[in-house]
Design a protein around this motif. Structure first.
Motif, PDB file in Angstrom:
ATOM      1  N   ILE A 111       0.837  -1.195   0.000  1.00  0.00           N
ATOM      2  CA  ILE A 111       0.000   0.000   0.000  1.00  0.00           C
ATOM      3  C   ILE A 111       0.875   1.250   0.000  1.00  0.00           C
ATOM      4  O   ILE A 111       1.715   1.435   0.879  1.00  0.00           O
ATOM      5  CB  ILE A 111      -0.946   0.008   1.221  1.00  0.00           C
ATOM      6  CG1 ILE A 111      -1.957  -1.138   1.101  1.00  0.00           C
ATOM      7  CG2 ILE A 111      -1.666   1.339   1.359  1.00  0.00           C
ATOM      8  CD1 ILE A 111      -2.795  -1.343   2.336  1.00  0.00           C
ATOM      9  N   ASP A 112       0.680   2.107  -1.006  1.00  0.00           N
ATOM     10  CA  ASP A 112       1.478   3.321  -1.139  1.00  0.00           C
ATOM     11  C   ASP A 112       0.709   4.594  -0.794  1.00  0.00           C
ATOM     12  O   ASP A 112       1.310   5.653  -0.629  1.00  0.00           O
ATOM     13  CB  ASP A 112       2.007   3.445  -2.576  1.00  0.00           C
ATOM     14  CG  ASP A 112       2.916   2.286  -2.954  1.00  0.00           C
ATOM     15  OD1 ASP A 112       3.884   2.027  -2.222  1.00  0.00           O
ATOM     16  OD2 ASP A 112       2.641   1.633  -3.978  1.00  0.00           O
ATOM     17  N   ASN A 113      -0.620   4.519  -0.716  1.00  0.00           N
ATOM     18  CA  ASN A 113      -1.424   5.702  -0.415  1.00  0.00           C
ATOM     19  C   ASN A 113      -2.793   5.262   0.111  1.00  0.00           C
ATOM     20  O   ASN A 113      -3.115   4.074   0.119  1.00  0.00           O
ATOM     21  CB  ASN A 113      -1.570   6.593  -1.657  1.00  0.00           C
ATOM     22  CG  ASN A 113      -2.020   5.816  -2.885  1.00  0.00           C
ATOM     23  OD1 ASN A 113      -3.031   5.110  -2.843  1.00  0.00           O
ATOM     24  ND2 ASN A 113      -1.278   5.921  -3.982  1.00  0.00           N
ATOM     25  N   ALA A 114      -3.582   6.237   0.562  1.00  0.00           N
ATOM     26  CA  ALA A 114      -4.897   5.928   1.133  1.00  0.00           C
ATOM     27  C   ALA A 114      -5.831   5.322   0.100  1.00  0.00           C
ATOM     28  O   ALA A 114      -6.671   4.480   0.424  1.00  0.00           O
ATOM     29  CB  ALA A 114      -5.516   7.194   1.725  1.00  0.00           C
ATOM     30  N   GLN A 115      -5.686   5.739  -1.154  1.00  0.00           N
ATOM     31  CA  GLN A 115      -6.532   5.192  -2.218  1.00  0.00           C
ATOM     32  C   GLN A 115      -6.265   3.698  -2.402  1.00  0.00           C
ATOM     33  O   GLN A 115      -7.198   2.902  -2.564  1.00  0.00           O
ATOM     34  CB  GLN A 115      -6.281   5.950  -3.528  1.00  0.00           C
ATOM     35  CG  GLN A 115      -6.865   7.349  -3.569  1.00  0.00           C
ATOM     36  CD  GLN A 115      -6.047   8.373  -2.794  1.00  0.00           C
ATOM     37  OE1 GLN A 115      -4.912   8.109  -2.399  1.00  0.00           O
ATOM     38  NE2 GLN A 115      -6.611   9.535  -2.561  1.00  0.00           N
TER      39      GLN A 115
END
Length: 220
Positions: A111-115
């Motif tokens: 996971i790299d971001n909230a999206q």
């Protein structure tokens, strides 16, 4: 005086950083969420396709153009949608496809971001509810975690209902460290629901003796 001003500037920067992290942000549309994909899987190129009523629309491409076969099924991040998405990718000279949320989860990887956190949580049944973003379509973050407010379809029986949750996702590991149940925010009854409150009220208003024959008064 200069020292005090410097300390004040440092404090202001720290506070602005904390406030920036903690401020809640609403997720945009599902296509925009999917456009934040940054897959870990090694691919030469890939394309995200949105299929609506049999017509495919490429909404994000990465790398060189690939020749792929249009798919007739795919994944969806909102259960009431009639359309779907799929990903076609090229890796090692071979074409592959992502057509379900489990495959999407593997494709995203770390996971790299909230999206991406919201996309991963779709495999657990959580949704970004575009109609109720205040309750089930927003997030905030701090240095260690993402905090996502998402919805989930918790009953397909009568009444149809959705519940909203706050899910904590660790940024380093991608693990769900906490799930808080915030309660039901939608309860819908249809005409077939035997426990529909509206039908029960109508039944109470009806004359309980309507089916009984009228009694003829006795003559004196």
């Amino acid at each position: 005086m200069i020292r005090i001003a410097t300390q004040f500037m440092i404090l202001a920067c720290i506070l602005s950083g904390v406030l920036g992290y903690s401020q809640k942000k609403k997720f945009s549309s599902i296509p925009n969420i999917l456009q934040q994909l940054d897959p870990d899987e090694k691919t030469d190129s890939w394309v995200l396709v949105y299929n609506n009523y049999g017509k495919g629309q490429e909404i994000k491409t990465s790398g060189s153009k690939i020749n792929y076969t249009p798919q007739f099924s795919g994944f969806n991040l909102f259960p009431s949608e009639d359309s779907f998405y799929y990903i076609a990718y090229s890796a090692g000279g071979k074409i592959g496809y992502v057509t379900d949320v489990e495959g999407l989860k593997a494709f995203v990887g770390k996971i790299d971001n909230a999206q991406e956190a919201a996309i991963i949580l779709a495999s657990e049944g959580y949704i970004v509810d575009e109609e109720f973003k205040d309750l089930a379509g927003n997030y905030h973050e701090d240095a260690s975690s993402y905090y996502l407010d998402l919805g989930k379809l918790t009953s397909k029986e009568c009444p149809y209902q959705k519940t909203h949750y706050t899910i904590t996702v660790n940024k380093s590991t991608g693990a769900l460290t906490n799930v808080k149940d915030n309660g039901t925010y939608i309860e819908l009854y249809n005409k077939k629901c035997a426990n529909n409150p509206r039908l029960l009220k109508i039944e109470k208003k009806e004359d309980p003796n309507k089916d009984e024959p009228k009694k003829t008064p006795k003559r004196r």
